[in-house]
Design an enzyme around this catalytic site. Sequence first.
Site, PDB file in Angstrom:
ATOM      1  N   SER A  48      54.790  22.987  48.929  1.00  0.00           N
ATOM      2  CA  SER A  48      54.531  23.868  50.082  1.00  0.00           C
ATOM      3  C   SER A  48      54.747  25.350  49.804  1.00  0.00           C
ATOM      4  O   SER A  48      54.334  26.183  50.605  1.00  0.00           O
ATOM      5  CB  SER A  48      55.428  23.476  51.243  1.00  0.00           C
ATOM      6  OG  SER A  48      54.799  22.474  51.984  1.00  0.00           O
TER       7      SER A  48
ATOM      8  N   LYS B 236      51.781  27.419  50.029  1.00  0.00           N
ATOM      9  CA  LYS B 236      51.178  27.802  51.314  1.00  0.00           C
ATOM     10  C   LYS B 236      51.306  29.299  51.571  1.00  0.00           C
ATOM     11  O   LYS B 236      50.485  29.882  52.278  1.00  0.00           O
ATOM     12  CB  LYS B 236      51.834  27.009  52.458  1.00  0.00           C
ATOM     13  CG  LYS B 236      51.543  25.514  52.402  1.00  0.00           C
ATOM     14  CD  LYS B 236      52.390  24.763  53.424  1.00  0.00           C
ATOM     15  CE  LYS B 236      52.131  23.257  53.373  1.00  0.00           C
ATOM     16  NZ  LYS B 236      53.104  22.499  54.170  1.00  0.00           N
TER      17      LYS B 236
ATOM     18  N   TYR C 273      43.560  21.510  48.968  1.00  0.00           N
ATOM     19  CA  TYR C 273      44.954  21.545  49.433  1.00  0.00           C
ATOM     20  C   TYR C 273      45.891  20.779  48.484  1.00  0.00           C
ATOM     21  O   TYR C 273      46.961  21.261  48.112  1.00  0.00           O
ATOM     22  CB  TYR C 273      45.029  20.985  50.864  1.00  0.00           C
ATOM     23  CG  TYR C 273      46.433  20.809  51.362  1.00  0.00           C
ATOM     24  CD1 TYR C 273      47.181  21.906  51.796  1.00  0.00           C
ATOM     25  CD2 TYR C 273      47.044  19.553  51.387  1.00  0.00           C
ATOM     26  CE1 TYR C 273      48.493  21.751  52.235  1.00  0.00           C
ATOM     27  CE2 TYR C 273      48.338  19.397  51.830  1.00  0.00           C
ATOM     28  CZ  TYR C 273      49.064  20.494  52.250  1.00  0.00           C
ATOM     29  OH  TYR C 273      50.360  20.340  52.667  1.00  0.00           O
TER      30      TYR C 273
ATOM     31  N   TYR D 282      60.457  24.364  57.494  1.00  0.00           N
ATOM     32  CA  TYR D 282      60.224  23.229  58.385  1.00  0.00           C
ATOM     33  C   TYR D 282      61.045  23.410  59.663  1.00  0.00           C
ATOM     34  O   TYR D 282      61.125  24.502  60.197  1.00  0.00           O
ATOM     35  CB  TYR D 282      60.552  21.897  57.677  1.00  0.00           C
ATOM     36  CG  TYR D 282      60.073  21.838  56.247  1.00  0.00           C
ATOM     37  CD1 TYR D 282      58.710  21.962  55.961  1.00  0.00           C
ATOM     38  CD2 TYR D 282      60.947  21.696  55.188  1.00  0.00           C
ATOM     39  CE1 TYR D 282      58.253  21.918  54.652  1.00  0.00           C
ATOM     40  CE2 TYR D 282      60.490  21.642  53.871  1.00  0.00           C
ATOM     41  CZ  TYR D 282      59.142  21.764  53.612  1.00  0.00           C
ATOM     42  OH  TYR D 282      58.703  21.720  52.341  1.00  0.00           O
TER      43      TYR D 282
ATOM     44  N   VAL E 174      58.596  20.397  48.896  1.00  0.00           N
ATOM     45  CA  VAL E 174      59.220  19.086  48.685  1.00  0.00           C
ATOM     46  C   VAL E 174      59.422  18.750  47.208  1.00  0.00           C
ATOM     47  O   VAL E 174      60.022  17.730  46.881  1.00  0.00           O
ATOM     48  CB  VAL E 174      58.462  17.935  49.399  1.00  0.00           C
ATOM     49  CG1 VAL E 174      58.554  18.065  50.908  1.00  0.00           C
ATOM     50  CG2 VAL E 174      57.023  17.828  48.937  1.00  0.00           C
TER      51      VAL E 174
END
Length: 304
Positions: A64, A67, A189, A240, A258
């Site tokens: 992530s 992102k 992705y 998160y 993660v």
Amino acid sequence: MLDYQAILEEIHESLKNVENTGKVAAYIPELANVPKGKFGIHLHLITGENYSVGDASEKLSIQSISKVLSLAKAFQLVGNDLLERVDVEPSGHPFNHLSLLELEDGIPRNPLINSGAIVVADILLSHLKNPKEDFLNFVRELAHDETISYSEKVAESERLTGFNNYAAANLLKAYGNLHNDVEDVLDFYFHQCSIMMDCRQLTNAFFVFANKGTCLKNVQHLTASQVKRINAIMLTCGFYDEAGEFAFEVGLPGKSGVGGGIVALLPHCFTIATWAPALNPKGNSYLGMQALEQFTTKTKLSIF
Ligand code: GLU
């Protein structure tokens, strides 16, 4: 002048033998193979000095963390039009939560949860000629490092078990917020998440966010205002449903993945990356969170 090397060593020493109750992410089978005991920290000062400890030069799956980099590229390409398709509010929910998306008519809460990052991936697919190649080149340029690449193994492993992301992408498609094919968007992705980088490379890539939009190679990629916004999104949405806790304990904008990596930064001062693959119940690196809390406490360097 602070002795940064001594501080990193102190932190590493104090944490490396604590009982690590975290668990390596297993929902992407390829990540389950990473040894739980890895632990590295790298610090990059804006003035150019670098300090490292532990496994900071071993590659990790950035997941992530990517992102933030895709968000930066999308901002560069479409500017604030991006905000018509994704919001900038913390979700207070896990990264793969779906029901909010339905409640809010297919507009993801922010670009750092999976549904938001999938919309950003869709935007990149619409605007880049060779999306995977162009995005990788962007990351390489930010980090000033041609050796960075995708892990086909990790991308494929995630594709095979990516049911939740397929659900999010299909929901987005049903709401008209995905312009390309679900398969194509998710292929992009899964690849962006599979990028392998070490802690030093992560601090290099994130230098642009500590340096008002100018990367290590001295190229201006983003405006100061875009960087302000990206840092604000990292602070409020980067961890998160533990973003509040990270701001409370560490006090820096940052992003976790993660794969057990975390990158954080103090604008105009430094970027720092940690890697310890075992995750706490909220999906953030168990040791990385503590290492960064110790770092900002010991150095008194945070945005607050
Ligand atoms: N590729 C992961 C997923 O979509 C990223 C999750 C993360 O690092 O938070 O599930």
